[in-house]
Structure formats: C-alpha cells, structure tokens
Write a protein that holds these residues in place. Structure first.
Motif, short mmCIF file in Angstrom:
data_model
loop_
_atom_site.label_atom_id
_atom_site.label_comp_id
_atom_site.label_asym_id
_atom_site.label_seq_id
_atom_site.Cartn_x
_atom_site.Cartn_y
_atom_site.Cartn_z
N MET A 51 35.90 30.33 126.75
CA MET A 51 36.72 31.42 127.26
C MET A 51 36.29 31.79 128.68
SD MET A 51 37.04 35.34 125.90
CE MET A 51 35.31 35.60 126.29
N LEU A 52 34.99 31.92 128.90
CA LEU A 52 34.50 32.33 130.22
C LEU A 52 34.78 31.27 131.28
CD1 LEU A 52 31.15 34.00 129.13
CD2 LEU A 52 33.22 35.16 129.95
N PHE A 53 34.53 30.00 130.94
CA PHE A 53 34.85 28.93 131.88
C PHE A 53 36.36 28.88 132.14
CE2 PHE A 53 30.78 26.34 131.03
CZ PHE A 53 30.18 26.81 132.18
N PHE A 57 34.81 31.70 135.41
CA PHE A 57 33.50 32.29 135.64
C PHE A 57 32.52 31.17 135.95
CE2 PHE A 57 35.44 35.94 133.96
CZ PHE A 57 34.60 37.03 134.09
N PRO A 58 31.64 31.38 136.93
CA PRO A 58 30.65 30.34 137.23
C PRO A 58 29.57 30.27 136.14
CG PRO A 58 30.28 32.28 138.60
CD PRO A 58 31.55 32.52 137.83
N GLU A 60 26.45 30.59 136.21
CA GLU A 60 25.44 31.63 136.26
C GLU A 60 25.88 32.86 135.48
OE1 GLU A 60 26.70 30.14 139.14
OE2 GLU A 60 25.05 28.71 139.21
N ILE A 61 27.16 33.22 135.57
CA ILE A 61 27.67 34.37 134.84
C ILE A 61 27.71 34.05 133.34
CG2 ILE A 61 29.67 35.86 134.47
CD1 ILE A 61 29.01 36.54 137.18
N VAL A 62 28.15 32.85 133.00
CA VAL A 62 28.19 32.45 131.60
C VAL A 62 26.79 32.54 131.00
CG1 VAL A 62 28.68 30.54 130.01
CG2 VAL A 62 30.22 30.99 131.93
N THR A 63 25.82 32.05 131.73
CA THR A 63 24.43 32.11 131.26
C THR A 63 23.99 33.55 131.07
OG1 THR A 63 23.93 30.03 132.39
CG2 THR A 63 22.06 31.40 131.79
N SER A 64 24.35 34.42 132.01
CA SER A 64 23.97 35.83 131.90
C SER A 64 24.65 36.52 130.72
CB SER A 64 24.32 36.57 133.19
OG SER A 64 23.52 36.11 134.25
N HIS A 77 20.79 42.80 130.97
CA HIS A 77 22.02 43.58 131.14
C HIS A 77 22.21 44.03 132.59
CE1 HIS A 77 23.14 43.85 126.89
NE2 HIS A 77 21.83 43.85 126.65
N ASP A 78 21.10 44.40 133.24
CA ASP A 78 21.17 44.80 134.65
C ASP A 78 21.63 43.65 135.53
OD1 ASP A 78 20.30 47.30 133.88
OD2 ASP A 78 18.22 46.95 134.51
N ALA A 79 21.09 42.46 135.26
CA ALA A 79 21.48 41.28 136.05
C ALA A 79 22.95 40.96 135.84
CB ALA A 79 20.61 40.08 135.67
N LEU A 80 23.41 41.03 134.61
CA LEU A 80 24.82 40.77 134.33
C LEU A 80 25.71 41.81 135.00
CD1 LEU A 80 27.05 39.17 132.93
CD2 LEU A 80 26.65 40.58 130.89
N TYR A 81 25.30 43.06 134.97
CA TYR A 81 26.06 44.12 135.62
C TYR A 81 26.25 43.81 137.10
CZ TYR A 81 27.40 48.69 137.40
OH TYR A 81 28.05 49.71 138.05
N ALA A 82 25.17 43.44 137.77
CA ALA A 82 25.25 43.14 139.21
C ALA A 82 26.18 41.95 139.46
CB ALA A 82 23.85 42.87 139.76
N GLN A 83 26.07 40.92 138.63
CA GLN A 83 26.92 39.75 138.81
C GLN A 83 28.39 40.10 138.58
OE1 GLN A 83 24.81 37.26 135.98
NE2 GLN A 83 24.27 35.84 137.63
N LEU A 84 28.67 40.84 137.51
CA LEU A 84 30.05 41.18 137.21
C LEU A 84 30.63 42.15 138.23
CD1 LEU A 84 30.02 41.48 133.31
CD2 LEU A 84 30.97 39.64 134.72
N ASP A 85 29.80 42.98 138.81
CA ASP A 85 30.26 43.87 139.88
C ASP A 85 30.75 43.05 141.08
OD1 ASP A 85 30.68 46.55 140.84
OD2 ASP A 85 28.95 46.25 142.16
N ARG A 86 30.01 41.99 141.42
CA ARG A 86 30.43 41.10 142.52
C ARG A 86 31.71 40.36 142.16
NH1 ARG A 86 24.90 40.19 142.63
NH2 ARG A 86 25.11 38.19 141.60
N VAL A 87 31.79 39.86 140.92
CA VAL A 87 33.00 39.15 140.48
C VAL A 87 34.20 40.09 140.54
CG1 VAL A 87 34.13 38.12 138.46
CG2 VAL A 87 31.80 37.45 139.06
N ARG A 88 34.01 41.32 140.11
CA ARG A 88 35.10 42.30 140.13
C ARG A 88 35.59 42.54 141.56
NH1 ARG A 88 35.33 48.17 140.15
NH2 ARG A 88 37.17 48.81 139.00
N ALA A 89 34.67 42.66 142.51
CA ALA A 89 35.06 42.86 143.91
C ALA A 89 35.82 41.65 144.43
CB ALA A 89 33.81 43.13 144.76
N ASP A 90 35.34 40.45 144.10
CA ASP A 90 36.03 39.23 144.51
C ASP A 90 37.44 39.17 143.91
OD1 ASP A 90 33.78 38.47 145.92
OD2 ASP A 90 33.09 37.03 144.41
N LEU A 91 37.56 39.54 142.65
CA LEU A 91 38.88 39.54 142.00
C LEU A 91 39.82 40.52 142.70
CD1 LEU A 91 37.97 39.38 138.21
CD2 LEU A 91 39.15 37.62 139.55
N GLY A 92 39.30 41.67 143.07
CA GLY A 92 40.12 42.65 143.78
C GLY A 92 40.68 42.08 145.07
N GLU A 93 39.84 41.37 145.82
CA GLU A 93 40.28 40.76 147.06
C GLU A 93 41.33 39.68 146.79
OE1 GLU A 93 36.85 39.35 149.17
OE2 GLU A 93 35.94 41.35 149.22
#
Length: 118
Positions: A51-53, A57-58, A60-64, A77-93
């Motif tokens: 589903m993630l692939f 999702f790259p 690194e995110i799948v692993t997290s 959880h903190d690492a995943l939060y930071a990664q998903l925050d970046r993915v969310r910003a990229d998706l917005g763009e």
C-alpha cells in the motif's frame, strides 16, 4: 506458509515479496529444500508495504512506518513524524501545481469550445 500462500493472502506478487525481503522489509526462514517459509506477520507487513509503495512512499518512510508497529520507542515515532511532515509539504506543493495545470487546461478547452462554436 510458503511464498505462494503469502501472495494469495496479501494480494502481493511473489516477485514483490522477494523484493521486500531483499530490502529487509519482511523476513522468511529457509526450509531444508531452500523454500522460503513466512509467518502471518509477513502477510500483514506485505499488505502495508504494498500500500505504501503504491502511494509512492520512499523506502525510508516505509521502513519508518514498519518501525512504529508494536512496542516501538518514541524516537521511532518522532522520526516518522518528521518524515511524514516533509512528505505532506511536498504533497501540498504537488497539489498546487496540479490544480494550476488543470486550470490552464480548463481555460484552453473553454477557448477551443468557444472557437469551435463560432
């Protein structure tokens, strides 16, 4: 269970399952005849990984995401939060770009429809 059964239960092709294993995302044990043997956890993980692939999702995110299952430490959880925050910003763009592109196409189609009607 063998790879064919995992494939049937998860809906993920055997080729993808071998790839996920190569990436270290799922695990199997080898039988004496060399066949892979998976447990039920592999089925569930394969579904999530697929589903993630499928959502682009790259790895690194799948692993997290996988690291945040069970009794995962807060750091995971903190690492995943930071990664998903970046993915969310990229998706917005990307969404903004797609909306702008759709608007330009709509304008073009409207102009062509007006020209054709005249």
């Amino acid at each position: 269970m063998r790879i064919g059964e995992v494939s049937r239960r998860s809906g993920v092709s055997p080729r993808s399952l071998r790839y996920y294993e190569q990436l270290g995302l799922i695990a199997s044990e080898r039988e004496s005849n060399g066949y892979r043997r998976y447990d039920q956890v592999a089925v569930e993980r394969a579904i999530v990984i697929h589903m993630l692939f499928g959502m682009d999702f790259p790895r690194e995110i799948v692993t997290s995401v996988l690291a945040c299952t069970g009794d995962a430490p807060a750091e995971a959880h903190d690492a995943l939060y930071a990664q998903l925050d970046r993915v969310r910003a990229d998706l917005g763009e990307r969404i903004e770009t797609l909306v702008a592109t759709r608007s330009r196409i709509d304008e073009f189609l409207a102009e062509r429809a007006s020209s054709a009607a005249a």
